[in-house]
Write a protein that holds these residues in place. Sequence first.
Motif, PDB file in Angstrom:
ATOM      1  N   SER A  60       0.837  -1.197   0.000  1.00 57.21           N
ATOM      2  CA  SER A  60       0.000   0.000   0.000  1.00 57.21           C
ATOM      3  C   SER A  60       0.878   1.254   0.000  1.00 57.21           C
ATOM      4  O   SER A  60       1.860   1.324   0.731  1.00 57.21           O
ATOM      5  N   GLY A  61       0.523   2.197  -0.842  1.00 56.14           N
ATOM      6  CA  GLY A  61       1.250   3.469  -0.855  1.00 56.14           C
ATOM      7  C   GLY A  61       2.449   3.487  -1.781  1.00 56.14           C
ATOM      8  O   GLY A  61       3.171   4.474  -1.830  1.00 56.14           O
ATOM      9  N   LYS A  64       0.763   2.470  -6.999  1.00 53.03           N
ATOM     10  CA  LYS A  64       0.065   1.714  -8.040  1.00 53.03           C
ATOM     11  C   LYS A  64      -1.080   2.523  -8.640  1.00 53.03           C
ATOM     12  O   LYS A  64      -1.206   2.660  -9.854  1.00 53.03           O
ATOM     13  N   SER A  65      -1.933   3.063  -7.751  1.00 55.80           N
ATOM     14  CA  SER A  65      -3.057   3.861  -8.253  1.00 55.80           C
ATOM     15  C   SER A  65      -2.555   5.106  -8.975  1.00 55.80           C
ATOM     16  O   SER A  65      -3.085   5.487 -10.020  1.00 55.80           O
ATOM     17  N   THR A  66      -1.525   5.714  -8.414  1.00 56.02           N
ATOM     18  CA  THR A  66      -0.967   6.910  -9.047  1.00 56.02           C
ATOM     19  C   THR A  66      -0.548   6.596 -10.476  1.00 56.02           C
ATOM     20  O   THR A  66      -0.781   7.381 -11.398  1.00 56.02           O
TER      21      THR A  66
HETATM   22  N1  LIG Z   1      -3.007  14.020  -2.949  1.00 56.27           N
HETATM   23  C1  LIG Z   1      -1.822  13.558  -2.520  1.00 56.27           C
HETATM   24  N2  LIG Z   1      -0.914  14.379  -1.981  1.00 56.27           N
HETATM   25  C2  LIG Z   1       0.273  13.924  -1.548  1.00 56.27           C
HETATM   26  N3  LIG Z   1       0.647  12.639  -1.610  1.00 56.27           N
HETATM   27  C3  LIG Z   1      -0.222  11.758  -2.134  1.00 56.27           C
HETATM   28  C4  LIG Z   1      -1.502  12.165  -2.617  1.00 56.27           C
HETATM   29  N4  LIG Z   1      -2.137  11.078  -3.075  1.00 56.27           N
HETATM   30  C5  LIG Z   1      -1.303  10.046  -2.894  1.00 56.27           C
HETATM   31  N5  LIG Z   1      -0.150  10.449  -2.333  1.00 56.27           N
HETATM   32  C6  LIG Z   1       0.999   9.609  -1.998  1.00 56.27           C
HETATM   33  O1  LIG Z   1       1.368   8.890  -3.143  1.00 56.27           O
HETATM   34  C7  LIG Z   1       1.775   7.587  -2.787  1.00 56.27           C
HETATM   35  C8  LIG Z   1       1.138   6.577  -3.706  1.00 56.27           C
HETATM   36  O2  LIG Z   1      -0.259   6.537  -3.508  1.00 56.27           O
HETATM   37  P1  LIG Z   1      -1.171   5.521  -4.290  1.00 56.27           P
HETATM   38  O3  LIG Z   1      -2.580   5.840  -3.996  1.00 56.27           O
HETATM   39  O4  LIG Z   1      -0.757   5.527  -5.711  1.00 56.27           O
HETATM   40  O5  LIG Z   1      -0.773   4.154  -3.606  1.00 56.27           O
HETATM   41  P2  LIG Z   1      -1.288   2.687  -3.926  1.00 56.27           P
HETATM   42  O6  LIG Z   1      -0.066   1.917  -4.300  1.00 56.27           O
HETATM   43  O7  LIG Z   1      -2.399   2.726  -4.887  1.00 56.27           O
HETATM   44  O8  LIG Z   1      -1.765   2.201  -2.503  1.00 56.27           O
HETATM   45  P3  LIG Z   1      -3.020   1.266  -2.126  1.00 56.27           P
HETATM   46  O9  LIG Z   1      -2.578  -0.134  -2.333  1.00 56.27           O
HETATM   47  O10 LIG Z   1      -3.223   1.575  -0.688  1.00 56.27           O
HETATM   48  O11 LIG Z   1      -4.142   1.660  -2.983  1.00 56.27           O
HETATM   49  C9  LIG Z   1       1.418   7.382  -1.329  1.00 56.27           C
HETATM   50  O12 LIG Z   1       2.612   7.347  -0.580  1.00 56.27           O
HETATM   51  C10 LIG Z   1       0.632   8.584  -0.956  1.00 56.27           C
HETATM   52  O13 LIG Z   1       0.991   9.021   0.319  1.00 56.27           O
END
Ligand SMILES: Nc1ncnc2c1ncn2[C@@H]1O[C@H](COP(=O)(O)OP(=O)(O)OP(=O)(O)O)[C@@H](O)[C@H]1O
Lengths: 358, 326
Positions: A60-61, A64-66
């Motif tokens: 998580s974090g 991936k979503s980004t």
């Molecule tokens: N609006 C924002 N402002 C600052 N940092 C952000 C923002 N949105 C996400 N992040 C940071 O970007 C990083 C990646 O977030 P993301 O949502 O892509 O993670 P993920 O891999 O999809 O996690 P998960 O498995 O929990 O969905 C995280 O460390 C998060 O703290």
Amino acid sequence: MSASTTSGTGRHADAAVREPVLEIKNLSVDYGFGQDPTHVLRQVSLTLNRGEVLGLAGESGCGKSTLAYAATRLLPPPGLITGGEVVLTDRSGERRDILTMSDAQLRASRWQDVAIVFQGAMNSLNPVFRIGRQIADAIAAHTPGIRKKQALDRAAELLDMVGISPDRLSAFPHQLSGGMRQRVMIAMALALEPQVLIMDEPTTALDVVMQRQIVEQIAELRERLGFSVVFITHDVSLLIEIADRIAIMYAGEIVEDAAAQDVYRRPRHPYSRGLLRSFPPLRGPRRELTGIAGSPPDLRLLPTGCTFTPRCGFSTPECSRIHPELGPTAFAGAEPDRRVACILHGDVGTLPPELAER
Amino acid sequence: MSFFRRRIIFYLITAWAAVTINFLIPRLMPGDPVTALIARNQGRIDSDAEQSLRVLFGLDSNQSFLEQYIDYWGLLFRGDLGLSFTFFPTPVSDIVWQSLPWTVGLVGIATVIAFVLGTLVGTAIGWRRGTWADGLLPISTFFSAVPYFWLGLIAITVFAVQLGWFPSNGSYDRSLLPSFDLEFLGSVLYYGFLPALTVVLASIAGWILGMRNMMVTVSSEDYVTVAQAKGLPERKVMFGYAARNAILPQISSFALSLGFIVGGTLIMEMVFSYQGIGYVLYQAVNTHDYPLMQGVFLVITLSVLVANILADFVYAALDPRTRQEG
Ligand SMILES: Nc1ncnc2c1ncn2[C@@H]1O[C@H](COP(=O)(O)OP(=O)(O)OP(=O)(O)O)[C@@H](O)[C@H]1O
Ligand SMILES: [Mg+2]
């Protein structure tokens, strides 16, 4: 459907000629404007081939979503794409960079070429419109001159395809269960028969039985309609079941990219190995669950060198100095399609036997 | 349809409670100002009117509480709110009926204009943050922060006294006979423009701000992102997905503000000597005209109620989640 048939669905794609449909090249994303933005994605490169299921896994974090948002240009502020390309090859073989398209081109291409099912499909439906209307408006936006009735008929077909009775067309989202909403989103995503379907944790909020059903349904639909899938999840064992290839992501970078079975049997990156050991295998002999010590780094204060060093059991002094690039493994001759980002695979130190299984 | 039936029953009960409270309050008041007033107007109040006043204010000692209550309802259903002391012997209901349309017409239309305009501007500002339109926000907030009577007096000083573009008071040209011809209507519009303008200016900031904030919140909802991902035309995403959901809380506030039209117009009508219900209330208070005050209060209560009913039904039409059909 048994697990073994599910895992077989995508495999034949390997045999076909590798024809990329979506190529992400050196994509970088920052969060926050001004003086000190967080570099969330750093030079991410990833290729999705036609007909393939590409799994994207990581804690998580890790971003991936980004990655999914950035590749579709849907990143909300304060996210900012600072570099890279996302090249889409359409059916006629024409290549276009999504990131440089004009607004009109982008709008026309969306859903037609790349559709996406977001994490948290619970809120993906507009609460004040009937679901039929929401599927139909996607169809109508890309099919000039289509009548409302025709679009709704098509929506009914799509619902039927994902196993929802077509008389649910006139239901409002709040009248459906979570699993049904998820299916509606999948039906909606397939409305225009896109070439690429990106699914961000499509099953995380559901119970195990429902998870299985939906995953099998996606595999079946993919078989029938022949789209390519990017499947995002932190559940690696699920990916091994359904993906052809798996990319492992750590702290905003891809650290390993290889065929699903290779990642499973012979992980080359210490993080992949740790991640696999955090989930029980779905088949085969049981093994000890060890997990990964420590927690992911704060993306705002990344260590120099390899970002995994503090948690890595195999780290050498060089690891905290040299930043590893994604490149061939130590066995490049035998496995040309694998890529890993770990200096132990280069000429630094010796590769521990755990990462050198053959 | 059971939703509508339940709401109607709810509002009937509320209306009953409101009227009953209106019945009880004068009876619970310490002392008896009304007796004094009747005494002061001795001889000018005929015995019929005196009787109906006694019933309205619970001075009829021959009757039990319950009988008084039943008589009170009887008077209400006949539209008898007693006689005004100030405008003796005009019935209170006549005065209310004459002044109400002026208030509802002027402030009602001004409120609708402010709502529609403010909501549209708020939608645009909230959708595209960081454009020149953001500059409207502090300007409109300034107008709503200024005390209303001051805004009204400035408007009169500048546009009526110095520039002479508009009349400074009244609601139509007194040399005309009230009728439905163009000349009279034109005069009503001409006289109403300045007060309406000040009402719009004073209230528009609330609508802009409320809508802007909801748009900002709703814009980050997943279903708006999905609408973008589907490649829908921008206008469809903005209005069909974002604004369509952002407007829901606005509707509730709008209903409340409709309810406050009658009660909240007092200062405007004082500043512009506009002959609406607020001005009537002002006169009633000045002259201790209790029957008139009570009549106005009843109208205010009922108008708030009607506005709420309206809002409820509009809201139900707009938000399927509140309907709970099945
Ligand atoms: N609006 C924002 N402002 C600052 N940092 C952000 C923002 N949105 C996400 N992040 C940071 O970007 C990083 C990646 O977030 P993301 O949502 O892509 O993670 P993920 O891999 O999809 O996690 P998960 O498995 O929990 O969905 C995280 O460390 C998060 O703290
Ligand atoms: Mg995510």
